[in-house]
Design a protein around this motif. Structure first.
Motif: not given
Length: 458
Positions: A11-12, A34-39, A4-5, A26-27
């Motif tokens: 999304f971001l 965190l997963k969204s930022a990393a993705a 889902l990356g 980021l929270n």
């Protein structure tokens, strides 16, 4: 399996566009954030990877070879922390393509200008894959065997005739820097040996780790009064002085290895506890400046003067990942390490507001606005620190052969024969011989010297 990356990245991207490119909101206490930022960081990093001129050679980056191993190691950690398999095929393809004919990450296409630290980072990537049970392809050597192949090819390069030991920076005499012994080459082999000792339980790996540590401590590379780690020493004066530029990864590579040795000895040997704590405290002092709040990692040697090169922008990403896994090896360190990882992630998120699309990451995490730099290295470092904060979701330390690790051992990997194993390696003595290095020598610079050296028989 959750590839889902790209969805998180999309999304971001939309979110950032709506926010006027103010960085990632980021929270650090929210795993999904965190997963969204990393993705997003991983997606942009792989955009660079896929657009490179050398894209027809899996794992080879433009102008550098060692960084491929660094990128893949970070993506393996990303997969482990997030469950996102989007990039696994590219990682496996590159890791196997570059393994070399002897399964030692010393491919013939590049071996005439590589150094020990170049080779070592691929070995550490393979070791990471083994410890995290990253998928192995049928018909290929195991990740553990590839890490053992690197160890087995590097140990014979130990150089007792100069400075009473140590690994040279460069492997070949025609390379600029052959007269240097550096922290990352020696610290890299130290860390790999310690990790192999913990994974396999084999005492010989631990013996080599201790040998390298003791030698480093006997030189100005590690000063145990202050626990500062120098970058280099020179064979020209028997390693009596040092190049004292401070880098995060030099500290981290020894610190993480010491944590493994403390674990290997069941926390009963004081030298490893003292070394681990000494290096950790020095790391906080040297790289987490109080003027930036004390929790944001900074490679000040190049960030302050704004001259970080393509290698140096990666360094604090390694430190961040090693610190994260250190909390699983030695849980008592979690309370002091996590604020450093969280503060650094928040800083990195603010830097991810650059480029034409307002989402590329810079390097100066202590700065609220984008610093104007971008590249695959900046993305890797940001990815590493975002993913590392997810370590709180993991309760098990890196796996070993006794705790669920499935990667199979091949003690003779890289030796070209089935007659050698760690238990049978020549004992640590002055008979062990060596070389060194990083990807600093440009091949053409040493071509005449290379021919001369080869004609003379090496």
């Amino acid at each position: 399996m959750r590839p889902l990356g790209w969805l998180r990245g999309l999304f971001l991207t939309v979110l950032l566009a709506g926010q006027g490119a103010i960085g990632i909101d980021l929270n650090v206490n929210d795993p999904e954030s965190l997963k969204s930022a990393a993705a997003l960081s991983a997606s942009i990093m792989m955009d660079y990877y896929n657009a490179r001129e050398s894209r027809d050679i899996p794992g080879k980056l433009d102008g550098t070879w060692w960084e491929g191993g660094a990128i893949f190691m970070t993506l393996i950690q990303y997969w482990y922390f997030t469950g996102d398999t989007t990039y696994n095929a590219a990682v496996s393809e590159g890791m196997y393509w570059q393994k070399g004919k002897d399964n030692d990450y010393f491919p013939s296409n590049y071996s005439n200008y590589l150094g020990n630290d170049d080779q070592m980072f691929w070995g550490l990537a393979a070791m990471t894959a083994a410890e995290l049970n990253y998928t192995e392809n049928a018909g290929e050597p195991s990740w553990l065997a590839l890490a053992q192949g690197v160890f087995n090819t590097q140990v014979p390069r130990w150089d007792p005739d100069n400075c009473h030991g140590g690994m040279r920076w460069q492997i070949w005499p025609y390379q600029a820097g052959y007269d240097i012994k550096n922290a990352v080459s020696n610290g890299g082999l130290f860390q790999l040996a310690a990790r192999l000792a913990v994974y396999t339980g084999n005492q010989t790996y631990a013996d080599w780790a201790e040998k390298i540590w003791d030698w480093s401590m006997s030189t100005p590379l590690i000063k145990n009064q202050t626990w500062t780690v120098a970058d280099t020493v020179s064979t020209e004066n028997q390693c009596a002085d040092s190049g004292d530029i401070q880098w995060t990864y030099n500290y981290g590579i020894y610190l993480f290895g010491a944590a493994y040795m403390y674990k290997f000895t069941n926390q009963t040997v004081p030298k490893w506890k003292i070394g681990m704590e000494g290096l950790m405290n020095a790391t906080w002092r040297e790289f987490y400046p109080q003027q930036y709040g004390g929790n944001i990692v900074t490679d000040f040697s190049c960030e302050i003067p704004k001259n970080c090169d393509g290698n140096q922008v990666l360094f604090k990403g390694f430190l961040s990942a090693w610190l994260a896994f250190l909390t699983t090896l030695q849980p008592e360190t979690k309370d002091i390490i996590m604020p450093k990882l969280q503060g650094s992630a928040v800083g990195a998120a603010k830097q991810c507001s650059g480029g034409n699309d307002g989402k590329h990451c810079g390097s100066r995490w202590y700065q609220d606005t984008w610093d104007g730099t971008s590249g695959i290295g900046q993305q890797m470092a940001a990815l590493a620190v975002f993913a590392s904060n997810l370590v709180t979701e993991k309760t098990q330390a890196p796996l070993t052969s006794n705790t669920g690790g499935t990667s199979q051992s091949d003690p003779s990997a890289g030796t070209g024969t089935d007659q050698s194993s760690p238990a049978q390696l020549s004992k640590i003595s002055t008979g062990d011989r060596a070389g060194a290095g990083i990807l600093t020598g440009v091949f053409l610079t040493g071509w005449i010297g290379a021919l001369t050296w080869m004609i003379r028989g090496g």
